[in-house]
Design a protein around this motif. Structure first.
Motif, PDB file in Angstrom:
ATOM      1  N   LYS A 179      -3.500   2.126   6.145  1.00  0.00           N
ATOM      2  CA  LYS A 179      -2.204   2.741   5.859  1.00  0.00           C
ATOM      3  C   LYS A 179      -2.101   2.912   4.344  1.00  0.00           C
ATOM      4  O   LYS A 179      -2.181   1.940   3.595  1.00  0.00           O
ATOM      5  N   TYR A 180      -1.973   4.168   3.908  1.00  0.00           N
ATOM      6  CA  TYR A 180      -1.927   4.437   2.468  1.00  0.00           C
ATOM      7  C   TYR A 180      -0.559   4.047   1.914  1.00  0.00           C
ATOM      8  O   TYR A 180       0.474   4.489   2.398  1.00  0.00           O
ATOM      9  N   LEU A 181      -0.555   3.228   0.860  1.00  0.00           N
ATOM     10  CA  LEU A 181       0.692   2.752   0.273  1.00  0.00           C
ATOM     11  C   LEU A 181       1.026   3.428  -1.055  1.00  0.00           C
ATOM     12  O   LEU A 181       2.061   3.153  -1.645  1.00  0.00           O
ATOM     13  N   GLY A 182       0.110   4.306  -1.523  1.00  0.00           N
ATOM     14  CA  GLY A 182       0.382   5.036  -2.760  1.00  0.00           C
ATOM     15  C   GLY A 182      -0.357   4.469  -3.955  1.00  0.00           C
ATOM     16  O   GLY A 182      -1.220   3.600  -3.838  1.00  0.00           O
ATOM     17  N   ILE A 183       0.018   4.983  -5.142  1.00  0.00           N
ATOM     18  CA  ILE A 183      -0.571   4.519  -6.405  1.00  0.00           C
ATOM     19  C   ILE A 183       0.420   3.566  -7.057  1.00  0.00           C
ATOM     20  O   ILE A 183       1.559   3.926  -7.321  1.00  0.00           O
ATOM     21  N   THR A 184      -0.022   2.362  -7.305  1.00  0.00           N
ATOM     22  CA  THR A 184       0.850   1.329  -7.866  1.00  0.00           C
ATOM     23  C   THR A 184       0.063   0.453  -8.814  1.00  0.00           C
ATOM     24  O   THR A 184      -1.151   0.312  -8.689  1.00  0.00           O
ATOM     25  N   LYS A 185       0.762  -0.146  -9.768  1.00  0.00           N
ATOM     26  CA  LYS A 185       0.112  -1.087 -10.675  1.00  0.00           C
ATOM     27  C   LYS A 185      -0.180  -2.400  -9.962  1.00  0.00           C
ATOM     28  O   LYS A 185       0.583  -2.822  -9.109  1.00  0.00           O
TER      29      LYS A 185
ATOM     30  N   LYS B   8      -3.196  -2.279 -14.084  1.00  0.00           N
ATOM     31  CA  LYS B   8      -3.783  -0.941 -13.949  1.00  0.00           C
ATOM     32  C   LYS B   8      -3.287  -0.288 -12.663  1.00  0.00           C
ATOM     33  O   LYS B   8      -3.060  -0.961 -11.655  1.00  0.00           O
ATOM     34  N   GLU B   9      -3.108   1.038 -12.716  1.00  0.00           N
ATOM     35  CA  GLU B   9      -2.704   1.769 -11.512  1.00  0.00           C
ATOM     36  C   GLU B   9      -3.920   1.986 -10.613  1.00  0.00           C
ATOM     37  O   GLU B   9      -5.001   2.340 -11.084  1.00  0.00           O
ATOM     38  N   VAL B  10      -3.720   1.754  -9.307  1.00  0.00           N
ATOM     39  CA  VAL B  10      -4.795   1.900  -8.323  1.00  0.00           C
ATOM     40  C   VAL B  10      -4.230   2.498  -7.033  1.00  0.00           C
ATOM     41  O   VAL B  10      -3.028   2.461  -6.789  1.00  0.00           O
ATOM     42  N   HIS B  11      -5.126   3.067  -6.235  1.00  0.00           N
ATOM     43  CA  HIS B  11      -4.754   3.479  -4.872  1.00  0.00           C
ATOM     44  C   HIS B  11      -4.755   2.231  -3.991  1.00  0.00           C
ATOM     45  O   HIS B  11      -5.691   1.426  -4.047  1.00  0.00           O
ATOM     46  N   ILE B  12      -3.712   2.077  -3.195  1.00  0.00           N
ATOM     47  CA  ILE B  12      -3.624   0.892  -2.329  1.00  0.00           C
ATOM     48  C   ILE B  12      -3.586   1.296  -0.861  1.00  0.00           C
ATOM     49  O   ILE B  12      -2.811   2.179  -0.463  1.00  0.00           O
ATOM     50  N   PHE B  13      -4.442   0.660  -0.074  1.00  0.00           N
ATOM     51  CA  PHE B  13      -4.489   0.887   1.371  1.00  0.00           C
ATOM     52  C   PHE B  13      -4.286  -0.454   2.073  1.00  0.00           C
ATOM     53  O   PHE B  13      -5.000  -1.423   1.780  1.00  0.00           O
TER      54      PHE B  13
ATOM     55  N   ASP C  44      -9.671   1.691  -7.806  1.00  0.00           N
ATOM     56  CA  ASP C  44      -9.262   2.145  -9.147  1.00  0.00           C
ATOM     57  C   ASP C  44      -9.744   3.571  -9.387  1.00  0.00           C
ATOM     58  O   ASP C  44     -10.471   4.152  -8.573  1.00  0.00           O
ATOM     59  N   PHE C  45      -9.355   4.143 -10.519  1.00  0.00           N
ATOM     60  CA  PHE C  45      -9.649   5.550 -10.780  1.00  0.00           C
ATOM     61  C   PHE C  45     -11.105   5.808 -11.153  1.00  0.00           C
ATOM     62  O   PHE C  45     -11.505   6.946 -11.365  1.00  0.00           O
TER      63      PHE C  45
END
Length: 224
Positions: A152-158, A179-184, A204-205
């Motif tokens: 479940k994708y939760l978005g980009i968050t620090k 750091k901002e990362v994609h969270i699943f 991470d990016f």
């Protein structure tokens, strides 16, 4: 008679000194003119070969020999060409080459406003190209998740998503803190209405993947 001869000798001595000085200054002036001409010739050849670093070096030396409007115009032309080349390389996403041209420009004109702006643009473009999109991040975690897990994708968050002082984790990798990362979220479903969360993947990016091991040891570790 003796006095007249003495005066003649004095005059001859003075004339000799004047002639000598004229010769010295004349030779020096000739030498400077020859050096100036050589510098201009080397600079012109370097411009033809698009070696603007060398061209600017020689033009600045020539300017020290003699103030010349044409030399200043050539210096401006070299700077213009370096900016144009950098912009062309940015369009082709050749950021390394673009940066080389701007570095030459700023080497010879450290306060060049447009050069500084382009350097910042190159840095921003490089950052954007390195960033992993949601789709790329999802492909990465799909390749390592367990078959029974759903994402479940939760978005980009620090990271962390909540303050460390109230975190239930004992350890987060230093390189992703703040750091901002994609969270699943990793979920195992029992049926259509119920399921349980096993933790999260963080991407991470740069494409590195981190995984919660919360239930085992209260840590988040790098897995790829």
């Amino acid at each position: 008679m003796f006095e007249i001869k003495s005066k003649k000798r004095a005059i001859a001595f003075i004339v000799a000194i004047i002639v000598f000085l004229i010769g010295v200054f004349g030779a020096e002036k000739y030498s400077q003119a020859r050096e100036y001409k050589n510098l201009v010739n080397v600079a012109s050849k370097s411009m033809e070969e698009k070696d603007y670093d060398k061209a600017l070096e020689e033009l600045k030396k020539a300017l020290e020999c003699k103030e010349d409007k044409a030399i200043n115009e050539n210096i401006d032309e070299c700077k213009t060409q370096l900016i144009s080349l950098a912009k062309a390389e940015i369009e082709k996403k050749n950021y390394e080459e673009a940066n080389k041209n701007i570095e030459i420009l700023l080497k010879h004109d450290s306060d060049n406003k447009e050069g500084k702006e382009i350097k910042l643009l190159i840095e921003e473009k490089e950052k954007q190209d390195k960033e992993i999109t949601r789709e790329k991040a999802e492909k990465l975690v799909l390749s390592i998740k367990e078959e029974k897990e759903e994402l479940k994708y939760l978005g980009i968050t620090k990271v962390p998503t909540y303050p460390l002082e109230v975190s239930s984790y004992e350890k987060f990798p230093e390189e992703i803190i703040e750091k901002e990362v994609h969270i699943f979220e990793r979920i195992i479903k029992y049926d259509e209405k119920s399921g349980v969360s096993l933790g999260r993947f963080y991407v991470d990016f740069n494409g590195h993947i981190y995984k919660d091991t919360y239930h085992a040891n209260l840590e988040c570790v790098k897995v790829k």
